[in-house]
Design an enzyme around this catalytic site. Structure first.
Site, PDB file in Angstrom:
ATOM      1  N   ARG A   1       2.945   5.059   6.236  1.00 51.46           N
ATOM      2  CA  ARG A   1       3.374   4.353   7.440  1.00 51.46           C
ATOM      3  C   ARG A   1       3.853   2.933   7.177  1.00 51.46           C
ATOM      4  NH1 ARG A   1      -2.291   5.467  10.239  1.00 51.46           N
ATOM      5  NH2 ARG A   1      -2.837   4.896   8.103  1.00 51.46           N
TER       6      ARG A   1
ATOM      7  N   CYS B   1      -6.087   0.060   6.966  1.00 53.85           N
ATOM      8  CA  CYS B   1      -5.883   0.626   5.621  1.00 53.85           C
ATOM      9  C   CYS B   1      -7.051   1.546   5.238  1.00 53.85           C
ATOM     10  CB  CYS B   1      -5.748  -0.494   4.594  1.00 53.85           C
ATOM     11  SG  CYS B   1      -5.411   0.113   2.917  1.00 53.85           S
TER      12      CYS B   1
ATOM     13  N   CYS C   1       0.844  -1.190   0.000  1.00 58.88           N
ATOM     14  CA  CYS C   1       0.000   0.000   0.000  1.00 58.88           C
ATOM     15  C   CYS C   1       0.887   1.251   0.000  1.00 58.88           C
ATOM     16  CB  CYS C   1      -0.914   0.012   1.226  1.00 58.88           C
ATOM     17  SG  CYS C   1      -2.044   1.437   1.274  1.00 58.88           S
TER      18      CYS C   1
ATOM     19  N   ASP D   1       0.417   3.813   1.631  1.00 60.26           N
ATOM     20  CA  ASP D   1       0.376   4.427   2.968  1.00 60.26           C
ATOM     21  C   ASP D   1       1.787   4.766   3.472  1.00 60.26           C
ATOM     22  OD1 ASP D   1       0.203   4.685   5.910  1.00 60.26           O
ATOM     23  OD2 ASP D   1      -1.876   4.035   5.642  1.00 60.26           O
TER      24      ASP D   1
ATOM     25  N   HIS E   1      -2.101  -4.012   5.011  1.00 60.64           N
ATOM     26  CA  HIS E   1      -1.915  -3.591   6.405  1.00 60.64           C
ATOM     27  C   HIS E   1      -3.254  -3.354   7.074  1.00 60.64           C
ATOM     28  CE1 HIS E   1      -2.618   0.875   5.919  1.00 60.64           C
ATOM     29  NE2 HIS E   1      -2.413   0.539   4.674  1.00 60.64           N
TER      30      HIS E   1
HETATM   31 CO    CO Z   1      -3.427   1.265   3.060  1.00 62.18          CO
END
Ligand code: CO
Length: 199
Positions: A44, A99, A40, A42, A96
């Site tokens: 993080r 998400c 992803c 993301d 994750h």
């Molecule tokens: Co995500």
């Protein structure tokens, strides 16, 4: 600020050279990663950081909610390069918990292209509604959907002509499904590894 990035970069590159004067010369000469990571976008969940891998050790493709679209030329060309040119041994689909893309897929209020992008997750949720509806707590339900999205992604990657051709010529490559916990920083193996497909 953008200038901070240059400052951080200089500090980092100087520290690397101080530790190992040949570091960048060696890294520049060849790329031979063992892993291809599909994750992803993301911020993080950076592949190198969470997997503890140095530059040169993992080839990476990331998109919103690590969706595997069978006709995504960006993903397919990256996958092809990873499997055929770099000969990676492990393709990792990593989702994750927590998400935002997975949450948006079932929220019914996402607009625009992102809404279209995560459509496969919406269909996945409908297909598994019997299981998901039995999970009372919302975050637990979304986290289970994140897991299902990874398992689906592994199956889709394994079905690409790229992996089929690799297995047909006897290449040693496996496709794995992992999930990362934002709350504890731990990677978990979802146990859906595919090492080859019959037929
Ligand atoms: Co995500």
């Amino acid at each position: 600020m953008l200038s901070d990035i240059f400052t951080r970069n200089r500090v980092w590159s100087e520290a690397m050279v101080a530790d190992d004067p040949d570091y960048f010369r060696r890294l520049a000469a060849i790329q031979r990663p063992e892993f291809f990571w599909i994750g992803c976008s993301d911020s993080r969940v950076p592949a190198n950081v969470v997997a503890g891998l140095q530059p040169g050790m993992v080839f990476v493709h990331r998109n919103v909610a690590n969706v595997i679209h069978s006709s995504d030329m960006n993903l397919l060309s990256t996958l092809e390069f990873a499997v055929e040119e770099l000969a990676v041994q492990h393709v990792i689909v990593c989702g994750h918990y927590g998400c935002g893309g997975v949450r948006a897929a079932v929220a019914e209020r996402t607009q625009g292209l992102a809404n279209h992008w995560i459509e496969p997750i919406r269909r996945l949720a409908q297909r598994h509604s019997a299981e998901l509806d039995n999970i009372a707590e919302e975050q637990a339900r979304l986290d289970r959907l994140s897991e299902l999205n990874v398992v689906e992604g592994v199956a889709r990657v394994a079905e690409t002509p790229i992996l089929r051709a690799a297995w047909a010529r006897g290449a040693d490559v496996a496709v794995h499904g992992l999930i990362y916990g934002l709350r504890d920083g731990r990677l978990r193996n979802l146990g859906c590894t595919v090492t080859r497909i019959r037929g």
